[in-house]
Design a protein around this motif. Structure first.
Motif, short mmCIF file in Angstrom:
data_model
loop_
_atom_site.label_atom_id
_atom_site.label_comp_id
_atom_site.label_asym_id
_atom_site.label_seq_id
_atom_site.Cartn_x
_atom_site.Cartn_y
_atom_site.Cartn_z
N ALA A 173 3.65 -1.20 7.30
CA ALA A 173 4.41 -1.84 6.22
C ALA A 173 3.83 -1.44 4.86
N LEU A 174 2.53 -1.37 4.76
CA LEU A 174 1.90 -0.94 3.50
C LEU A 174 2.21 0.53 3.22
N GLU A 175 2.20 1.35 4.27
CA GLU A 175 2.55 2.76 4.08
C GLU A 175 3.97 2.87 3.54
N ALA A 176 4.89 2.08 4.06
CA ALA A 176 6.29 2.12 3.58
C ALA A 176 6.39 1.74 2.11
N MET A 177 5.51 0.87 1.65
CA MET A 177 5.52 0.45 0.25
C MET A 177 5.09 1.57 -0.70
N LEU A 178 4.39 2.55 -0.19
CA LEU A 178 3.91 3.64 -1.04
C LEU A 178 5.05 4.48 -1.59
N ASP A 179 6.15 4.52 -0.87
CA ASP A 179 7.29 5.33 -1.30
C ASP A 179 8.32 4.52 -2.08
N GLY A 180 8.13 3.20 -2.14
CA GLY A 180 9.14 2.38 -2.79
C GLY A 180 8.65 1.66 -3.94
#
Length: 180
Positions: A173-180
């Motif tokens: 979930a934190l990795e997904a936040m890196l692109d958004g």
């Protein structure tokens, strides 16, 4: 500007002072960081910053937490690139796909000593497995975390270092936040 993830150890856990997400993002903004937001847990922060190193950011945030909230806690900072690398380095991809809630990533400030990691593996009394990669440990808990003897206390005592852990679902979930 470089995007970073900061993990705060034990924030809003039992016995610790409660800190609201808005208080943390405001603090980061006041420290000069941009686009501060919380992750899946209040103690998970994503933000952009200038030329400071991860170690400098860790110290800055720890000091600010103590000054502002009287909260003494450890902070673990990774750049977006380092975060993506730790996701890619997962030595248990099959287990992560099958049961991501029972794969824990344990974060350290420095890479653990190889002999200490060997001692930790030798101390395991159940079916858990541990692998070290850079400044992380990946721990598999096939029978769940709750009854495991592979506790954070055992890890810290054996490695001689403090840690904070996040399950694989949170890591992704934190990795997904890196692109958004």
């Amino acid at each position: 500007m470089t995007v970073h993830i900061a993990l705060l150890r034990g924030v809003n856990a039992a016995g610790n002072r409660q800190v609201a997400a808005e208080e943390l993002t405001t603090l980061l903004t006041e420290l000069g960081h941009a686009d501060a937001r919380t992750g899946p847990k209040v103690g998970d922060l994503v933000f952009a910053s200038g030329g400071q190193t991860g170690a400098e950011l860790q110290t800055q945030i720890e000091t600010a937490l103590m000054d502002r909230f009287s909260l003494r806690t450890d902070v673990y900072v990774r750049t977006a690139d380092a975060w993506r690398a730790l996701v890619a380095a997962n030595p248990f991809p099959e287990f992560a796909a099958q049961d991501p809630g029972w794969l824990m990533t344990l974060f350290l400030k420095d890479a653990p000593d190889k002999k200490a990691v060997g001692a930790l593996r030798a101390a395991i009394r159940g079916r858990e497995q541990v692998r070290a990669e850079s400044r992380q440990l990946y721990a598999v808990y096939p029978d769940g975390v709750g009854g495991s003897k592979l506790t954070n206390s055992l890890v810290e005592k054996t490695l001689g270092a403090r840690i904070t852990g996040r399950n694989w679902t949170t890591v992704l979930a934190l990795e997904a936040m890196l692109d958004g």
